[in-house]
Design an enzyme around this catalytic site. Structure first.
Site, PDB file in Angstrom:
ATOM      1  N   GLY A  14      32.563  58.926   3.730  1.00 19.99           N
ATOM      2  CA  GLY A  14      33.795  57.880   3.138  1.00 19.99           C
ATOM      3  C   GLY A  14      33.070  57.039   2.262  1.00 19.99           C
TER       4      GLY A  14
ATOM      5  N   GLY B 140      28.662  61.989  -0.945  1.00 21.25           N
ATOM      6  CA  GLY B 140      28.877  63.223  -1.138  1.00 21.25           C
ATOM      7  C   GLY B 140      29.415  63.525  -2.658  1.00 21.25           C
TER       8      GLY B 140
ATOM      9  N   TYR C  49      36.594  67.681  -3.624  1.00 18.95           N
ATOM     10  CA  TYR C  49      36.511  68.742  -4.641  1.00 18.95           C
ATOM     11  C   TYR C  49      37.883  68.605  -5.901  1.00 18.95           C
ATOM     12  CZ  TYR C  49      32.866  70.296  -1.723  1.00 18.95           C
ATOM     13  OH  TYR C  49      31.868  70.374  -0.975  1.00 18.95           O
TER      14      TYR C  49
END
Length: 159
Positions: free
Chosen positions: A94, A98, A132
């Protein structure tokens, strides 16, 4: 929290194995992990390896990892970068780590002249799919992925 990304080294084998195990448990496949520190050292960092890895750090401590290799597109006549695994520990999700890893790999793909940057995601992993989708990645729903492994692979190879 400050994220940084660095290339993984042989000394990161235990850290990578820990992340692989966490990822496998998250994907409900913890029992399938056969990797060891030695096999990671050999397969990622050994002579002739086609695999690379990076470590995501949060305030100087490992928070996640990515492992990738290069594929080839005959239609483009160019290499592609295939992301095998990307994982961020739950305590560090969060915060953009990533996404930062994904951008790092996209930059590598562009620098290396790759025509594609691809990966797979489990259809139930909604948090990853949202990320994504948000970065503009497109699902390839017209392709069905096939796999031969274990005894089926050995049996087919022997016939």
């Amino acid at each position: 929290m400050t994220f940084t990304i660095r290339p993984a080294t042989r000394d990161d084998a235990a850290t990578i194995l820990g992340f692989i195990t966490e990822l496998a448990v998250y994907e409900k496949a913890g029992h399938e992990v056969a990797a060891t520190e030695d096999s990671i050292r050999q397969s990622i960092f050994g002579h002739g390896s086609v695999t690379e890895a990076a470590i995501l750090e949060a305030d100087g401590k490992p928070a996640g990892f990515a492992v990738w290799f290069y594929s080839y597109s005959t239609w483009l006549a160019r290499n592609g970068l295939y992301l095998e695994d990307l994982y961020v520990s739950p305590d560090h999700r969060g915060g953009g780590g990533g996404k930062r890893l994904l951008r790092h790999l996209a930059q590598i793909a562009v620098e290396k002249g790759c025509g594609r940057f691809e990966w797979s995601v489990l259809d139930w992993n909604e948090p990853a799919i949202r990320v994504y989708d948000a970065i503009g990645a497109e699902p390839q729903s017209e392709w069905i992925r096939y796999r031969l492994s274990g005894d089926a692979l050995k049996a087919f190879a022997a016939d």
